[in-house]
Enzyme design. Structure first.
Site, PDB file in Angstrom:
ATOM      1  N   HIS A  77     -57.334 -81.747 -21.457  1.00 31.56           N
ATOM      2  CA  HIS A  77     -57.610 -82.006 -19.922  1.00 31.56           C
ATOM      3  C   HIS A  77     -57.010 -83.169 -19.392  1.00 31.56           C
ATOM      4  CE1 HIS A  77     -59.800 -81.716 -16.422  1.00 31.56           C
ATOM      5  NE2 HIS A  77     -60.345 -82.917 -16.801  1.00 31.56           N
ATOM      6  N   ASP A  80     -53.349 -82.536 -18.807  1.00 27.14           N
ATOM      7  CA  ASP A  80     -53.228 -81.587 -17.960  1.00 27.14           C
ATOM      8  C   ASP A  80     -53.438 -82.368 -16.501  1.00 27.14           C
ATOM      9  OD1 ASP A  80     -52.857 -79.131 -16.671  1.00 27.14           O
ATOM     10  OD2 ASP A  80     -55.091 -79.096 -16.245  1.00 27.14           O
TER      11      ASP A  80
END
Length: 104
Positions: A77, A80
């Site tokens: 995460h 990203d």
């Protein structure tokens, strides 16, 4: 996850989020015709991206030195989040340039 690695991952998320927020605010300021403030917001976004890159570099250095960095959802995460923030900031610069041309 080690505390030091968790701090780096959270740094990616926090600084990436700040960059995206500032880039979005920059677009809004350009839309309102305040190009000085838009440019200031983009500068803040870029500074946040630099901070995020410092966090990322720390993790990459550890990995290159043989220290295994656990890959979990939080780590993915964070990467990203950073990549999205970079792309959004780049796009915001282009949108601001369009607003400047329209205004001229």
């Amino acid at each position: 996850m080690q505390e030091e690695n968790l701090e780096a991952v959270m740094g990616l998320i926090i600084h990436g989020g700040n960059a995206k927020s500032n880039a979005m605010e920059a677009i809004q300021e350009a839309k309102n015709g305040d190009f000085t403030l838009a440019d200031e917001k983009i500068k803040l976004a870029e500074e946040s991206l630099v901070e995020a890159h410092h966090s990322q570099t720390g993790l990459l250095t550890k990995e290159a030195q043989g220290e295994h960095i656990s890959l979990n959802l939080l780590t993915v995460h964070s990467q990203d989040h950073l990549m999205t923030s970079i792309a959004f900031t780049d796009l915001a610069k282009e949108i601001i340039d369009v607003y400047k041309k329209i205004s001229a």
